[in-house]
Motif scaffolding. Sequence first.
Motif, mmCIF file in Angstrom:
data_model
loop_
_atom_site.group_PDB
_atom_site.id
_atom_site.type_symbol
_atom_site.label_atom_id
_atom_site.label_comp_id
_atom_site.label_asym_id
_atom_site.label_seq_id
_atom_site.Cartn_x
_atom_site.Cartn_y
_atom_site.Cartn_z
ATOM 1 N N LYS A 1 -8.705 10.802 1.223
ATOM 2 C CA LYS A 1 -9.913 10.134 0.737
ATOM 3 C C LYS A 1 -9.713 9.622 -0.693
ATOM 4 C CE LYS A 1 -14.842 10.673 0.068
ATOM 5 N NZ LYS A 1 -16.021 11.519 0.221
ATOM 6 N N GLU A 2 -9.088 10.428 -1.523
ATOM 7 C CA GLU A 2 -8.808 10.022 -2.905
ATOM 8 C C GLU A 2 -7.863 8.818 -2.931
ATOM 9 O OE1 GLU A 2 -7.194 12.087 -7.036
ATOM 10 O OE2 GLU A 2 -7.255 13.259 -5.200
ATOM 11 N N ALA B 1 -7.508 6.668 -0.508
ATOM 12 C CA ALA B 1 -8.246 5.539 0.062
ATOM 13 C C ALA B 1 -9.119 4.867 -0.993
ATOM 14 C CB ALA B 1 -9.104 6.017 1.234
ATOM 15 N N GLU B 2 -9.767 5.662 -1.818
ATOM 16 C CA GLU B 2 -10.589 5.099 -2.897
ATOM 17 C C GLU B 2 -9.719 4.330 -3.883
ATOM 18 O OE1 GLU B 2 -12.808 8.367 -4.536
ATOM 19 O OE2 GLU B 2 -13.984 8.597 -2.689
ATOM 20 N N TYR B 3 -8.558 4.878 -4.212
ATOM 21 C CA TYR B 3 -7.636 4.234 -5.139
ATOM 22 C C TYR B 3 -7.132 2.904 -4.590
ATOM 23 C CZ TYR B 3 -3.247 3.504 -7.689
ATOM 24 O OH TYR B 3 -2.215 2.959 -8.418
ATOM 25 N N LEU B 4 -6.861 2.847 -3.284
ATOM 26 C CA LEU B 4 -6.301 1.647 -2.655
ATOM 27 C C LEU B 4 -7.345 0.731 -2.032
ATOM 28 C CD1 LEU B 4 -3.303 3.404 -0.904
ATOM 29 C CD2 LEU B 4 -3.193 1.900 -2.899
ATOM 30 N N SER B 5 -8.610 1.135 -2.071
ATOM 31 C CA SER B 5 -9.703 0.363 -1.464
ATOM 32 C C SER B 5 -9.467 0.120 0.023
ATOM 33 C CB SER B 5 -9.909 -0.960 -2.200
ATOM 34 O OG SER B 5 -10.212 -0.751 -3.542
ATOM 35 N N CYS B 6 -9.234 1.195 0.751
ATOM 36 C CA CYS B 6 -9.061 1.120 2.200
ATOM 37 C C CYS B 6 -9.628 2.404 2.804
ATOM 38 C CB CYS B 6 -7.595 0.925 2.571
ATOM 39 S SG CYS B 6 -6.513 2.288 2.109
ATOM 40 N N SER B 7 -9.536 2.541 4.111
ATOM 41 C CA SER B 7 -10.059 3.738 4.761
ATOM 42 C C SER B 7 -9.053 4.889 4.674
ATOM 43 C CB SER B 7 -10.373 3.454 6.232
ATOM 44 O OG SER B 7 -9.171 3.293 6.957
ATOM 45 N N ASP B 8 -9.572 6.115 4.813
ATOM 46 C CA ASP B 8 -8.657 7.254 4.795
ATOM 47 C C ASP B 8 -7.768 7.258 6.040
ATOM 48 O OD1 ASP B 8 -10.899 8.005 6.336
ATOM 49 O OD2 ASP B 8 -10.593 10.116 5.925
ATOM 50 N N ARG C 1 0.833 -1.207 0.000
ATOM 51 C CA ARG C 1 0.000 0.000 0.000
ATOM 52 C C ARG C 1 0.864 1.251 0.000
ATOM 53 N NH1 ARG C 1 -4.754 -1.672 4.072
ATOM 54 N NH2 ARG C 1 -6.142 -2.561 2.535
ATOM 55 N N THR D 1 -6.423 4.551 7.329
ATOM 56 C CA THR D 1 -5.344 3.641 6.940
ATOM 57 C C THR D 1 -4.324 4.382 6.076
ATOM 58 O OG1 THR D 1 -6.774 1.705 7.079
ATOM 59 C CG2 THR D 1 -4.810 1.498 5.705
#
Length: 70
Positions: free
Chosen positions: A26-27, A29-36, A7, A38
């Motif tokens: 947030k962007e 997190a969306e790209y990595l499919s996890c929480s912001d 990651r 994280t």
Amino acid sequence: MRVSNTREKGILQFLLKHRERYVTSKELAEYLSCSDRTVRNHLKSIDQTLNLQGVKVSRSKQGQGYRTNF
């Protein structure tokens, strides 16, 4: 530079690809499919690792995001 986490590598690649602008957690997190949260934890780890090498992932003012200095 040694960043071992997948990651964390993804975060650095994304920041480098979009180095002309700030990127929000947030962007990422969306790209990595996890929480912001994280993402922020990984960014803290990246900063600690890279600071040892003299490189800084700069953080903007709250609400603007992150970008690289290199």
